[in-house]
Scaffold this motif. Structure first.
Motif, PDB file in Angstrom:
ATOM      1  N   ARG A   1     -20.342  17.425  14.597  1.00  0.00           N
ATOM      2  CA  ARG A   1     -18.927  17.043  14.662  1.00  0.00           C
ATOM      3  C   ARG A   1     -18.436  16.487  13.335  1.00  0.00           C
ATOM      4  O   ARG A   1     -17.259  16.601  13.009  1.00  0.00           O
ATOM      5  N   ALA A   2     -19.318  15.888  12.551  1.00  0.00           N
ATOM      6  CA  ALA A   2     -18.905  15.221  11.326  1.00  0.00           C
ATOM      7  C   ALA A   2     -18.746  16.172  10.137  1.00  0.00           C
ATOM      8  O   ALA A   2     -17.970  15.893   9.228  1.00  0.00           O
ATOM      9  N   LEU A   3     -19.465  17.275  10.143  1.00  0.00           N
ATOM     10  CA  LEU A   3     -19.432  18.174   8.991  1.00  0.00           C
ATOM     11  C   LEU A   3     -18.145  18.984   8.960  1.00  0.00           C
ATOM     12  O   LEU A   3     -17.823  19.710   9.899  1.00  0.00           O
ATOM     13  N   ARG A   4     -17.433  18.856   7.877  1.00  0.00           N
ATOM     14  CA  ARG A   4     -16.173  19.555   7.706  1.00  0.00           C
ATOM     15  C   ARG A   4     -16.370  21.070   7.623  1.00  0.00           C
ATOM     16  O   ARG A   4     -15.508  21.838   8.046  1.00  0.00           O
ATOM     17  N   THR A   5     -17.512  21.492   7.098  1.00  0.00           N
ATOM     18  CA  THR A   5     -17.751  22.930   6.939  1.00  0.00           C
ATOM     19  C   THR A   5     -17.936  23.652   8.270  1.00  0.00           C
ATOM     20  O   THR A   5     -17.811  24.872   8.323  1.00  0.00           O
ATOM     21  N   PHE A   6     -18.209  22.932   9.338  1.00  0.00           N
ATOM     22  CA  PHE A   6     -18.391  23.528  10.662  1.00  0.00           C
ATOM     23  C   PHE A   6     -17.096  23.537  11.475  1.00  0.00           C
ATOM     24  O   PHE A   6     -17.110  23.855  12.663  1.00  0.00           O
ATOM     25  N   ARG A   7     -15.979  23.193  10.872  1.00  0.00           N
ATOM     26  CA  ARG A   7     -14.728  23.068  11.611  1.00  0.00           C
ATOM     27  C   ARG A   7     -14.352  24.370  12.330  1.00  0.00           C
ATOM     28  O   ARG A   7     -13.992  24.364  13.507  1.00  0.00           O
ATOM     29  N   THR A   8     -14.444  25.483  11.635  1.00  0.00           N
ATOM     30  CA  THR A   8     -14.093  26.773  12.241  1.00  0.00           C
ATOM     31  C   THR A   8     -15.022  27.098  13.404  1.00  0.00           C
ATOM     32  O   THR A   8     -14.572  27.564  14.456  1.00  0.00           O
ATOM     33  N   ALA A   9     -16.297  26.824  13.232  1.00  0.00           N
ATOM     34  CA  ALA A   9     -17.266  27.089  14.306  1.00  0.00           C
ATOM     35  C   ALA A   9     -17.010  26.181  15.503  1.00  0.00           C
ATOM     36  O   ALA A   9     -17.139  26.630  16.652  1.00  0.00           O
ATOM     37  N   ARG A  10     -16.665  24.916  15.249  1.00  0.00           N
ATOM     38  CA  ARG A  10     -16.364  23.999  16.354  1.00  0.00           C
ATOM     39  C   ARG A  10     -15.145  24.486  17.132  1.00  0.00           C
ATOM     40  O   ARG A  10     -15.151  24.505  18.363  1.00  0.00           O
TER      41      ARG A  10
END
Length: 65
Positions: free
Chosen positions: A33-42
């Motif tokens: 949840r904290a990683l900005r790079t995973f935003r699209t995947a989240r």
């Protein structure tokens, strides 16, 4: 129900979309949840959970698990 991630949320058929989102957020690890790079995947994961819930409601499935 074919999505195992949705089944692990343990929601009833009558749960609101907001409850589905809350459960999906809690299902993710805090680091994810904290990683900005995973935003699209989240966002994709949340949409998949909402779609699976809508399909379950439309089918009228009884809760499993």
């Amino acid at each position: 129900m074919s999505d195992p991630a949705y089944q692990r949320l343990g929601l009833s058929e009558t749960a609101s979309p907001y409850a589905v989102l809350r459960a999906a957020v809690r299902a993710l690890h805090p680091d994810t949840r904290a990683l900005r790079t995973f935003r699209t995947a989240r966002k994709r994961f949340y949409r998949q959970m909402l779609c699976a819930h809508a399909a379950r409601q439309a089918a009228g499935d009884s809760p499993t698990g």
